[in-house]
Design a protein around this motif. Structure first.
Motif, mmCIF file in Angstrom:
data_model
loop_
_atom_site.group_PDB
_atom_site.id
_atom_site.type_symbol
_atom_site.label_atom_id
_atom_site.label_comp_id
_atom_site.label_asym_id
_atom_site.label_seq_id
_atom_site.Cartn_x
_atom_site.Cartn_y
_atom_site.Cartn_z
ATOM 1 N N ALA A 144 -13.671 11.819 55.935
ATOM 2 C CA ALA A 144 -14.518 12.178 54.797
ATOM 3 C C ALA A 144 -15.979 11.924 55.117
ATOM 4 O O ALA A 144 -16.859 12.707 54.734
ATOM 5 N N SER A 145 -16.264 10.835 55.837
ATOM 6 C CA SER A 145 -17.645 10.539 56.227
ATOM 7 C C SER A 145 -18.185 11.601 57.161
ATOM 8 O O SER A 145 -19.362 11.995 57.074
ATOM 9 N N LEU A 146 -17.327 12.084 58.046
ATOM 10 C CA LEU A 146 -17.725 13.129 58.990
ATOM 11 C C LEU A 146 -18.093 14.411 58.260
ATOM 12 O O LEU A 146 -19.158 14.987 58.485
ATOM 13 N N VAL A 147 -17.213 14.856 57.372
ATOM 14 C CA VAL A 147 -17.474 16.084 56.622
ATOM 15 C C VAL A 147 -18.711 15.925 55.750
ATOM 16 O O VAL A 147 -19.493 16.856 55.573
ATOM 17 N N ASN A 148 -18.929 14.718 55.233
ATOM 18 C CA ASN A 148 -20.068 14.472 54.345
ATOM 19 C C ASN A 148 -21.406 14.647 55.047
ATOM 20 O O ASN A 148 -22.434 14.871 54.402
ATOM 21 N N LEU A 149 -21.406 14.545 56.389
ATOM 22 C CA LEU A 149 -22.653 14.727 57.125
ATOM 23 C C LEU A 149 -23.278 16.090 56.849
ATOM 24 O O LEU A 149 -24.501 16.255 56.917
ATOM 25 N N PHE A 150 -22.450 17.070 56.529
ATOM 26 C CA PHE A 150 -22.931 18.429 56.313
ATOM 27 C C PHE A 150 -22.770 18.855 54.852
ATOM 28 O O PHE A 150 -22.794 20.037 54.529
ATOM 29 N N ASN A 151 -22.627 17.868 53.987
ATOM 30 C CA ASN A 151 -22.423 18.139 52.570
ATOM 31 C C ASN A 151 -23.743 18.053 51.821
ATOM 32 O O ASN A 151 -24.473 17.065 51.927
ATOM 33 N N ARG A 152 -24.038 19.076 51.040
ATOM 34 C CA ARG A 152 -25.282 19.104 50.261
ATOM 35 C C ARG A 152 -25.097 18.531 48.863
ATOM 36 O O ARG A 152 -26.069 18.364 48.131
ATOM 37 N N GLU A 153 -23.857 18.280 48.480
ATOM 38 C CA GLU A 153 -23.583 17.769 47.135
ATOM 39 C C GLU A 153 -23.727 16.246 47.154
ATOM 40 O O GLU A 153 -23.025 15.580 47.900
ATOM 41 N N ARG A 154 -24.614 15.705 46.328
ATOM 42 C CA ARG A 154 -24.947 14.283 46.431
ATOM 43 C C ARG A 154 -24.571 13.464 45.201
ATOM 44 O O ARG A 154 -23.988 12.408 45.314
ATOM 45 N N PHE A 155 -24.942 13.927 44.020
ATOM 46 C CA PHE A 155 -24.760 13.142 42.797
ATOM 47 C C PHE A 155 -25.102 11.671 43.064
ATOM 48 O O PHE A 155 -24.270 10.773 42.888
ATOM 49 N N ALA A 156 -26.329 11.444 43.490
ATOM 50 C CA ALA A 156 -26.796 10.106 43.867
ATOM 51 C C ALA A 156 -27.260 9.340 42.633
ATOM 52 O O ALA A 156 -28.457 9.171 42.387
ATOM 53 N N SER A 157 -26.313 8.853 41.848
ATOM 54 C CA SER A 157 -26.639 8.118 40.627
ATOM 55 C C SER A 157 -27.470 6.873 40.913
ATOM 56 O O SER A 157 -28.298 6.470 40.094
ATOM 57 N N ILE A 158 -27.249 6.256 42.064
ATOM 58 C CA ILE A 158 -27.970 5.040 42.417
ATOM 59 C C ILE A 158 -29.469 5.284 42.484
ATOM 60 O O ILE A 158 -30.268 4.349 42.273
ATOM 61 N N GLU A 159 -29.878 6.508 42.752
ATOM 62 C CA GLU A 159 -31.296 6.846 42.834
ATOM 63 C C GLU A 159 -31.899 7.190 41.472
ATOM 64 O O GLU A 159 -33.116 7.282 41.344
ATOM 65 N N LYS A 160 -31.040 7.370 40.462
ATOM 66 C CA LYS A 160 -31.510 7.825 39.155
ATOM 67 C C LYS A 160 -31.299 6.806 38.036
ATOM 68 O O LYS A 160 -31.949 6.893 36.998
ATOM 69 N N ILE A 161 -30.384 5.864 38.242
ATOM 70 C CA ILE A 161 -30.012 4.959 37.154
ATOM 71 C C ILE A 161 -31.198 4.117 36.681
ATOM 72 O O ILE A 161 -31.261 3.728 35.504
ATOM 73 N N GLY A 162 -32.147 3.852 37.548
ATOM 74 C CA GLY A 162 -33.319 3.079 37.169
ATOM 75 C C GLY A 162 -34.216 3.790 36.172
ATOM 76 O O GLY A 162 -35.045 3.150 35.510
ATOM 77 N N GLN A 163 -34.054 5.115 36.049
ATOM 78 C CA GLN A 163 -34.852 5.883 35.091
ATOM 79 C C GLN A 163 -34.228 5.875 33.700
ATOM 80 O O GLN A 163 -34.822 6.384 32.756
ATOM 81 N N VAL A 164 -33.023 5.319 33.594
ATOM 82 C CA VAL A 164 -32.308 5.297 32.320
ATOM 83 C C VAL A 164 -32.634 3.996 31.593
ATOM 84 O O VAL A 164 -32.376 2.901 32.118
ATOM 85 N N GLN A 165 -33.177 4.115 30.391
ATOM 86 C CA GLN A 165 -33.558 2.943 29.606
ATOM 87 C C GLN A 165 -32.592 2.680 28.445
ATOM 88 O O GLN A 165 -32.701 1.661 27.770
ATOM 89 N N ALA A 166 -31.670 3.580 28.204
ATOM 90 C CA ALA A 166 -30.756 3.466 27.059
ATOM 91 C C ALA A 166 -29.704 2.395 27.298
ATOM 92 O O ALA A 166 -29.380 2.056 28.448
ATOM 93 N N PRO A 167 -29.138 1.834 26.224
ATOM 94 C CA PRO A 167 -28.005 0.919 26.367
ATOM 95 C C PRO A 167 -26.881 1.578 27.168
ATOM 96 O O PRO A 167 -26.580 2.755 26.984
ATOM 97 N N LEU A 168 -26.271 0.788 28.042
ATOM 98 C CA LEU A 168 -25.276 1.304 28.975
ATOM 99 C C LEU A 168 -23.973 0.522 28.854
ATOM 100 O O LEU A 168 -23.973 -0.709 28.840
ATOM 101 N N LEU A 169 -22.866 1.254 28.799
ATOM 102 C CA LEU A 169 -21.532 0.672 28.884
ATOM 103 C C LEU A 169 -20.831 1.281 30.089
ATOM 104 O O LEU A 169 -20.765 2.505 30.215
ATOM 105 N N MET A 170 -20.306 0.428 30.985
ATOM 106 C CA MET A 170 -19.549 0.909 32.136
ATOM 107 C C MET A 170 -18.150 0.302 32.110
ATOM 108 O O MET A 170 -17.990 -0.899 31.885
ATOM 109 N N LEU A 171 -17.148 1.159 32.349
ATOM 110 C CA LEU A 171 -15.747 0.738 32.370
ATOM 111 C C LEU A 171 -15.129 1.159 33.702
ATOM 112 O O LEU A 171 -15.406 2.259 34.192
#
Length: 299
Positions: free
Chosen positions: A212-239
């Protein structure tokens, strides 16, 4: 591949040869911008399930299925399937339901029902490629367009920003974080709920093994939440399920650690990836009710 597993040296050399072969092939295809490879990867990643189950007997009385048009740059409109599932209480908060890969809304009925039982009205969307929406090969870009259109529909149904909640499960958590990062709290919405969430597709691929890591090298789909979560100021619940072997719990915990307060984390013992609402329904619903009571204004 005809490997002799009792010969460690031969096995090692053969596996290495296979890896080199795939690296060369993927590099060649990737460097040429091959549309076939891109489309094939996206089908494998998202595994969209189109159509309506033969045993589907319709929604409950008072619930609505409808479609909205999606503008297409090529000039031909596409359709986006929406479910509007109002709660019996007119004062209930309204939740935008963003599902994960593979299962469409029909396959997520039990989780949608659990959210309604927890006190929410639900507006749910099948991205294009899933359910009754237009049958395309989806991408991160197309999914985010669909989520934005679904959000516009939710706003029509719920005029109070403080009662609007964005919810995402699995891949849908990446959609939810992306959408929330584009909106403003408290002007646009009141809370964010993430279930079985991850940091990024890249991290999920690395956790899934070398292929999976190998195939991911050429994958354009990211959904990099770690890069965006800091922009979220709303109350958050994670399960997250304690036994989740699809998205390791540590990826959810890493995302939670990077998020702003106020935030709440819940691990459900004995649960895996998609069954949190079924393994411990009382705890699941009580946690959602508590989150709504504490953070979603009644004004």
């Amino acid at each position: 591949m005809g490997l002799k597993l009792n010969d460690k040296r031969q096995t090692g050399h053969s596996v290495t040869a296979v890896v080199v072969h795939w690296l060369m092939l993927l590099a060649l295809l990737g460097s040429s911008g091959c549309a076939w490879l891109d489309g094939h990867q996206r089908q494998i990643i998202y595994r969209p399930s189109a159509g309506v189950p033969v045993d589907f007997n319709g929604l409950r009385a008072g619930d609505t299925r409808y479609v909205v048009n999606v503008p297409n740059p090529e000039g031909q409109s596409q359709r986006l399937a929406i479910w509007w599932l109002p709660h019996a209480s007119p004062d209930a908060p309204t939740l935008l339901y963003l599902h994960g890969t593979f299962r469409n809304l029909f396959g997520n009925a039990h989780k949608i029902d659990a959210l309604r039982q927890a006190g929410f009205s639900v507006l749910a969307v099948d991205y294009r490629g899933w359910g009754e929406s237009s049958p395309i090969t989806p991408s991160e870009a197309s999914i985010m367009v669909d989520a934005q259109l679904a959000w516009a529909e939710l706003v029509k149904h719920q005029p109070k920003a403080s009662k609007r909640v964005i919810y995402g499960h699995s891949m849908g958590s990446g959609v939810a974080v992306g959408l929330a990062s584009r909106l403003q709290f408290p002007i646009d919405y009141g809370g964010l709920v993430l279930e079985s969430a991850f940091t990024s597709f890249t991290d999920v691929a690395h956790a899934s093994g070398w292929l999976a890591s190998l195939v991911n090298l050429f994958n354009r789909e990211r959904f990099a939440s770690i890069e965006k979560i800091g922009q979220v100021q709303a109350p958050l619940l994670m399960l997250h399920g304690e036994l989740d072997n699809t998205i390791p719990i540590r990826l959810g915990q890493q995302l939670f650690a990077a998020a702003n307060a106020p935030k709440q984390w819940l691990t459900i013992a004995g649960a895996a990836h998609s069954d949190l609402d079924q393994v411990n329904p009382a705890l699941y619903q009580a946690t959602l009710r508590s989150f709504a009571a504490h953070y979603l204004s009644s004004q």
